[in-house]
Every structure is written in C-alpha cells, then in structure tokens.
Design a protein around this motif. Structure first.
Motif, mmCIF file in Angstrom:
data_model
loop_
_atom_site.group_PDB
_atom_site.id
_atom_site.type_symbol
_atom_site.label_atom_id
_atom_site.label_comp_id
_atom_site.label_asym_id
_atom_site.label_seq_id
_atom_site.Cartn_x
_atom_site.Cartn_y
_atom_site.Cartn_z
ATOM 1 N N THR A 125 0.864 -1.172 0.000
ATOM 2 C CA THR A 125 0.000 0.000 0.000
ATOM 3 C C THR A 125 0.908 1.232 0.000
ATOM 4 N N PRO A 126 0.427 2.417 -0.371
ATOM 5 C CA PRO A 126 1.285 3.606 -0.377
ATOM 6 C C PRO A 126 1.971 3.856 0.971
ATOM 7 N N GLU A 127 1.230 3.641 2.071
ATOM 8 C CA GLU A 127 1.813 3.856 3.400
ATOM 9 C C GLU A 127 2.921 2.846 3.692
ATOM 10 N N ALA A 128 2.693 1.596 3.316
ATOM 11 C CA ALA A 128 3.700 0.563 3.546
ATOM 12 C C ALA A 128 4.926 0.794 2.669
ATOM 13 N N LYS A 129 4.717 1.265 1.449
ATOM 14 C CA LYS A 129 5.840 1.509 0.550
ATOM 15 C C LYS A 129 6.748 2.603 1.090
ATOM 16 N N ALA A 130 6.136 3.660 1.630
ATOM 17 C CA ALA A 130 6.925 4.735 2.224
ATOM 18 C C ALA A 130 7.700 4.242 3.441
ATOM 19 N N GLU A 131 7.054 3.397 4.239
ATOM 20 C CA GLU A 131 7.715 2.828 5.425
ATOM 21 C C GLU A 131 8.860 1.903 5.015
ATOM 22 N N TRP A 132 8.679 1.135 3.936
ATOM 23 C CA TRP A 132 9.706 0.200 3.494
ATOM 24 C C TRP A 132 10.975 0.943 3.098
ATOM 25 N N ARG A 133 10.848 2.108 2.487
ATOM 26 C CA ARG A 133 12.024 2.888 2.119
ATOM 27 C C ARG A 133 12.855 3.211 3.357
ATOM 28 N N ILE A 134 12.194 3.568 4.442
ATOM 29 C CA ILE A 134 12.889 3.895 5.695
ATOM 30 C C ILE A 134 13.536 2.644 6.280
ATOM 31 N N ILE A 135 12.795 1.540 6.279
ATOM 32 C CA ILE A 135 13.311 0.284 6.823
ATOM 33 C C ILE A 135 14.517 -0.187 6.013
ATOM 34 N N ASP A 174 -3.437 -12.527 7.448
ATOM 35 C CA ASP A 174 -4.433 -11.523 7.839
ATOM 36 C C ASP A 174 -5.592 -11.474 6.849
ATOM 37 N N SER A 175 -5.288 -11.697 5.557
ATOM 38 C CA SER A 175 -6.345 -11.637 4.549
ATOM 39 C C SER A 175 -7.361 -12.765 4.726
ATOM 40 N N MET A 176 -6.944 -13.842 5.423
ATOM 41 C CA MET A 176 -7.850 -14.962 5.657
ATOM 42 C C MET A 176 -8.794 -14.692 6.823
ATOM 43 N N THR A 177 -8.416 -13.766 7.691
ATOM 44 C CA THR A 177 -9.210 -13.530 8.900
ATOM 45 C C THR A 177 -9.828 -12.136 8.955
ATOM 46 N N GLU A 178 -9.342 -11.219 8.119
ATOM 47 C CA GLU A 178 -9.851 -9.854 8.139
ATOM 48 C C GLU A 178 -10.350 -9.478 6.744
ATOM 49 N N SER A 179 -11.613 -9.144 6.661
ATOM 50 C CA SER A 179 -12.236 -8.894 5.362
ATOM 51 C C SER A 179 -11.701 -7.660 4.662
ATOM 52 N N ASP A 180 -11.115 -6.709 5.420
ATOM 53 C CA ASP A 180 -10.637 -5.466 4.802
ATOM 54 C C ASP A 180 -9.189 -5.564 4.336
ATOM 55 N N VAL A 181 -8.555 -6.743 4.450
ATOM 56 C CA VAL A 181 -7.171 -6.921 4.011
ATOM 57 C C VAL A 181 -7.167 -7.658 2.676
ATOM 58 N N ASP A 182 -6.548 -7.028 1.672
ATOM 59 C CA ASP A 182 -6.431 -7.611 0.332
ATOM 60 C C ASP A 182 -5.124 -8.387 0.256
ATOM 61 N N VAL A 183 -5.193 -9.659 -0.148
ATOM 62 C CA VAL A 183 -4.005 -10.498 -0.198
ATOM 63 C C VAL A 183 -2.948 -9.935 -1.147
ATOM 64 N N SER A 184 -3.355 -9.151 -2.126
ATOM 65 C CA SER A 184 -2.414 -8.614 -3.113
ATOM 66 C C SER A 184 -1.835 -7.264 -2.710
ATOM 67 N N LEU A 185 -2.272 -6.714 -1.566
ATOM 68 C CA LEU A 185 -1.773 -5.420 -1.087
ATOM 69 C C LEU A 185 -1.236 -5.578 0.325
ATOM 70 N N ILE A 186 0.078 -5.496 0.467
ATOM 71 C CA ILE A 186 0.707 -5.655 1.783
ATOM 72 C C ILE A 186 0.526 -4.371 2.582
ATOM 73 N N THR A 187 -0.082 -4.513 3.731
ATOM 74 C CA THR A 187 -0.423 -3.346 4.539
ATOM 75 C C THR A 187 0.757 -2.887 5.406
ATOM 76 N N LEU A 188 0.617 -1.668 5.921
ATOM 77 C CA LEU A 188 1.626 -1.114 6.819
ATOM 78 C C LEU A 188 1.731 -1.964 8.088
ATOM 79 N N GLU A 189 0.586 -2.422 8.587
ATOM 80 C CA GLU A 189 0.590 -3.248 9.796
ATOM 81 C C GLU A 189 1.348 -4.556 9.568
ATOM 82 N N SER A 190 1.136 -5.192 8.420
ATOM 83 C CA SER A 190 1.844 -6.444 8.112
ATOM 84 C C SER A 190 3.341 -6.201 8.025
#
Length: 222
Positions: A125-135, A174-190
């Motif tokens: 996701t855009p938020e996760a991508k920005a975080e990944w740059r820092i990591i 998370d995508s298996m247990t949370e309906s708002d998580v898309d398996v093709s979009l890695i979230t900031l939380e993940s």
C-alpha cells in the motif's frame, strides 16, 4: 551434504540457490534430469552444540549458508508441572484455521499448460511503501556501519530480504481472517509485524553465535 558423492556434490549449492527460488536442475544417473522451476526447500529441526560447530565453518559463513538459517534459541526454563490442558475448542480452531489457510492459498494457485505455477505479484500500500524505504535504509546503514560486527553483516543483509517474505506471509494470513485486508496489497501493519519478527530472529542469531563463541573459549554455560 554431498555425502553420496564423496563430499563433491552440488547439494550445498542447490540449497544456496533455492533460497532465492532459482531453477534447480537435478541430474540423475541412468534417468532423465528433473527441472524444478522456482525451487523452494524448507528444513526444520533441532541441533546439538557439537553438531552445530560442524555447520558453522569458515566456508559456510563465507558462502552465506549459515546466514540463510533462522535460529531459535529460547531460554531453557522448565515450567512448573501442572495439569492444565488446552481446550478441545482451541485445538479445533487451530486445526480449522490451518486447513482453511492452506485451502485458501491453493485455490489461488494458477498453473500454465506445463503445470508450472504462475507467480502472483503483491504490492505495498502507499503507506507501507513509504515505510519500506525507511526500513531498507536502516538495514543498509547497519550493514555499512563500523559499529556492527563483521560476522553479523551477512545475516543483516539477508534479513532485509526476509522482511519482505515475512510481510507477504503475515499479510496473507491476515487476509484470511480480516475482510478489509487484500491479499495482493501488503499493509503497513503487516510490514511492521514483519520487522518485529525479523528483530526477534536477529536476536536469536546473535545469541546462538555468542553461545558458540563462549563454548569455543571454554566459557560455555551448561
């Protein structure tokens, strides 16, 4: 490795290449070769300190073989004996979750006309991508730092790539247990959970090496 070829086989090379999903060409005597695209090898087991010393060689360290291993070295604290048992409900939930997870993943598998699995691509996701740059920069700073022991830098370099793998796995769960998580979009939380998991394995790696060094010096705790 190499035991069936007088120590001269390519077993270790195959393990090194399989870590990155390389195509594996298995040569068989008297039979046609086996081609394994996108190879994956998972090994799980326990090891004694004396045996570990045979793996922790200069050759294995320089080739990056030991840096590919995730060590677990928990404290040897034996819990007090009790009669507490896990409930059948919890065991049933775990069994159902694992089966549903496997079935869910397999339903999304697509193969070509040769039966080879077609890889799927997940994005941040855009938020996760920005975080990944820092990591990513944080990992690279540690690799370049003079304050980090040289023998740890190879492991840290591998950890940078492992964070992405952890994030993909955790996001899939998370995508298996949370309906708002898309398996093709890695979230900031993940991604953040993946970093915590990476930190844990780094601590386990350092502890394993420290204990091995203490054993070499004769100051080993039993």
């Amino acid at each position: 490795m190499g035991v069936y070829k007088g120590g001269g086989g390519s077993d270790k090379g195959n393990y090194l290449e399989a870590y990155d999903g390389a195509t594996m060409d298995v040569t068989r005597s008297g039979a046609s070769n086996i081609i394994v695209p996108n190879s994956t090898i998972s090994v799980l087991g326990g090891i004694q300190p004396d045996i570990f010393e045979k793996i922790r060689t200069a050759d294995n360290e320089s080739s990056g073989f030991t840096d590919r291993i995730l060590f677990l070295y928990p404290e040897a604290n034996r819990p007090a004996r009790n009669d507490i048992e896990m409930s059948q409900g919890l065991l049933d939930w775990y069994d159902t979750f694992i089966n549903n997870f496997y079935d869910g993943v397999m339903r999304d598998v697509v193969r070509d006309d040769k039966g080879i699995i077609i890889p799927k691509v997940s994005h941040f996701t855009p938020e996760a991508k920005a975080e990944w740059r820092i990591i990513k920069e944080s990992f690279e700073d540690r690799i370049d730092s003079d304050n980090v022991a040289t023998h740890l830098k190879g492991y840290i370099a591998k950890s940078k790539g492992r964070v992405l793998r952890y994030a993909l796995i955790l996001n899939t769960i998370d995508s298996m247990t949370e309906s708002d998580v898309d398996v093709s979009l890695i979230t900031l939380e993940s991604l953040r959970k993946a970093v915590k998991l990476s930190d844990y394995f780094e601590r386990m790696n350092e502890k394993t090496i420290d204990e091995a060094n203490a054993r070499d010096s004769g100051d080993w705790r039993i």
